[in-house]
Design a protein around this motif. Structure first.
Motif, PDB file in Angstrom:
ATOM      1  N   GLN A  62      30.083 -10.808  42.568  1.00  0.00           N
ATOM      2  CA  GLN A  62      29.926 -12.265  42.688  1.00  0.00           C
ATOM      3  C   GLN A  62      30.138 -12.894  41.321  1.00  0.00           C
ATOM      4  O   GLN A  62      29.649 -12.386  40.321  1.00  0.00           O
ATOM      5  CB  GLN A  62      28.532 -12.613  43.209  1.00  0.00           C
ATOM      6  CG  GLN A  62      28.327 -14.067  43.519  1.00  0.00           C
ATOM      7  CD  GLN A  62      28.966 -14.486  44.825  1.00  0.00           C
ATOM      8  OE1 GLN A  62      29.053 -13.707  45.762  1.00  0.00           O
ATOM      9  NE2 GLN A  62      29.414 -15.711  44.911  1.00  0.00           N
ATOM     10  N   PHE A  70      25.111 -19.717  41.392  1.00  0.00           N
ATOM     11  CA  PHE A  70      25.498 -18.988  42.594  1.00  0.00           C
ATOM     12  C   PHE A  70      25.191 -19.851  43.814  1.00  0.00           C
ATOM     13  O   PHE A  70      24.155 -20.513  43.857  1.00  0.00           O
ATOM     14  CB  PHE A  70      24.748 -17.656  42.694  1.00  0.00           C
ATOM     15  CG  PHE A  70      25.166 -16.669  41.652  1.00  0.00           C
ATOM     16  CD1 PHE A  70      26.420 -16.096  41.694  1.00  0.00           C
ATOM     17  CD2 PHE A  70      24.309 -16.311  40.629  1.00  0.00           C
ATOM     18  CE1 PHE A  70      26.823 -15.185  40.734  1.00  0.00           C
ATOM     19  CE2 PHE A  70      24.689 -15.398  39.665  1.00  0.00           C
ATOM     20  CZ  PHE A  70      25.953 -14.840  39.713  1.00  0.00           C
ATOM     21  N   ILE A  74      21.826 -13.466  46.250  1.00  0.00           N
ATOM     22  CA  ILE A  74      22.669 -12.274  46.366  1.00  0.00           C
ATOM     23  C   ILE A  74      21.752 -11.073  46.548  1.00  0.00           C
ATOM     24  O   ILE A  74      20.835 -10.863  45.755  1.00  0.00           O
ATOM     25  CB  ILE A  74      23.537 -12.101  45.112  1.00  0.00           C
ATOM     26  CG1 ILE A  74      24.463 -13.298  44.974  1.00  0.00           C
ATOM     27  CG2 ILE A  74      24.333 -10.801  45.169  1.00  0.00           C
ATOM     28  CD1 ILE A  74      24.956 -13.522  43.592  1.00  0.00           C
ATOM     29  N   SER A  75      21.988 -10.315  47.598  1.00  0.00           N
ATOM     30  CA  SER A  75      21.209  -9.100  47.849  1.00  0.00           C
ATOM     31  C   SER A  75      22.077  -7.897  47.536  1.00  0.00           C
ATOM     32  O   SER A  75      23.090  -7.675  48.205  1.00  0.00           O
ATOM     33  CB  SER A  75      20.750  -9.049  49.304  1.00  0.00           C
ATOM     34  OG  SER A  75      19.904 -10.145  49.575  1.00  0.00           O
ATOM     35  N   ILE A  76      21.680  -7.139  46.536  1.00  0.00           N
ATOM     36  CA  ILE A  76      22.531  -6.019  46.133  1.00  0.00           C
ATOM     37  C   ILE A  76      22.394  -4.817  47.050  1.00  0.00           C
ATOM     38  O   ILE A  76      23.203  -3.908  46.984  1.00  0.00           O
ATOM     39  CB  ILE A  76      22.297  -5.611  44.670  1.00  0.00           C
ATOM     40  CG1 ILE A  76      20.851  -5.194  44.441  1.00  0.00           C
ATOM     41  CG2 ILE A  76      22.709  -6.707  43.733  1.00  0.00           C
ATOM     42  CD1 ILE A  76      20.594  -4.605  43.093  1.00  0.00           C
TER      43      ILE A  76
END
Length: 116
Positions: A62, A70, A74-76
């Motif tokens: 991202q 952002f 964001i979920s890694i």
């Protein structure tokens, strides 16, 4: 003189700035103005040319626009292990091409606000 800032979420390594040869890393360098990252071999290099504190090398998942945030969290943990294994292989290839010793580096997730 203008300043640009993009933030990145990447899987890779953070290295000392002086460990990167600019000319050899140039194909992997990211542009502040391009919407996408990973310009060569699915890999991006971020060189801290402003203060010389770091070089980041990895696969960007991202990237923000210049001076933007952002758009969503964001979920890694959403990335399959097979993707991460491929990114690690791509990182190793880039390290060899740039002339960075490939061991002993520990890959991981990094969030970088990169000014240039």
């Amino acid at each position: 003189m203008s300043v640009q800032c993009n933030s990145y979420v990447l899987f890779g390594v953070i290295l000392p700035y002086e460990s990167i040869n600019y000319e050899r890393a140039e194909p992997y360098l990211d542009s502040a103005f391009e919407a996408t990252a990973n310009p060569s071999g699915n890999i991006t290099v971020l060189l801290d040319g402003m203060s010389g504190e770091y070089a980041a090398l990895g696969h960007v998942v991202q990237k923000t626009a210049n001076f933007e945030g952002f758009p969503a969290p964001i979920s890694i943990d959403d990335f399959p292990t097979s993707d991460i294994n491929q990114w690690a292989a791509d990182i190793m290839e880039a390290m060899i091409a740039i002339g960075i010793p490939t061991a002993p580096h520990r890959f991981g997730w990094h969030v970088v606000s990169h000014y240039r």
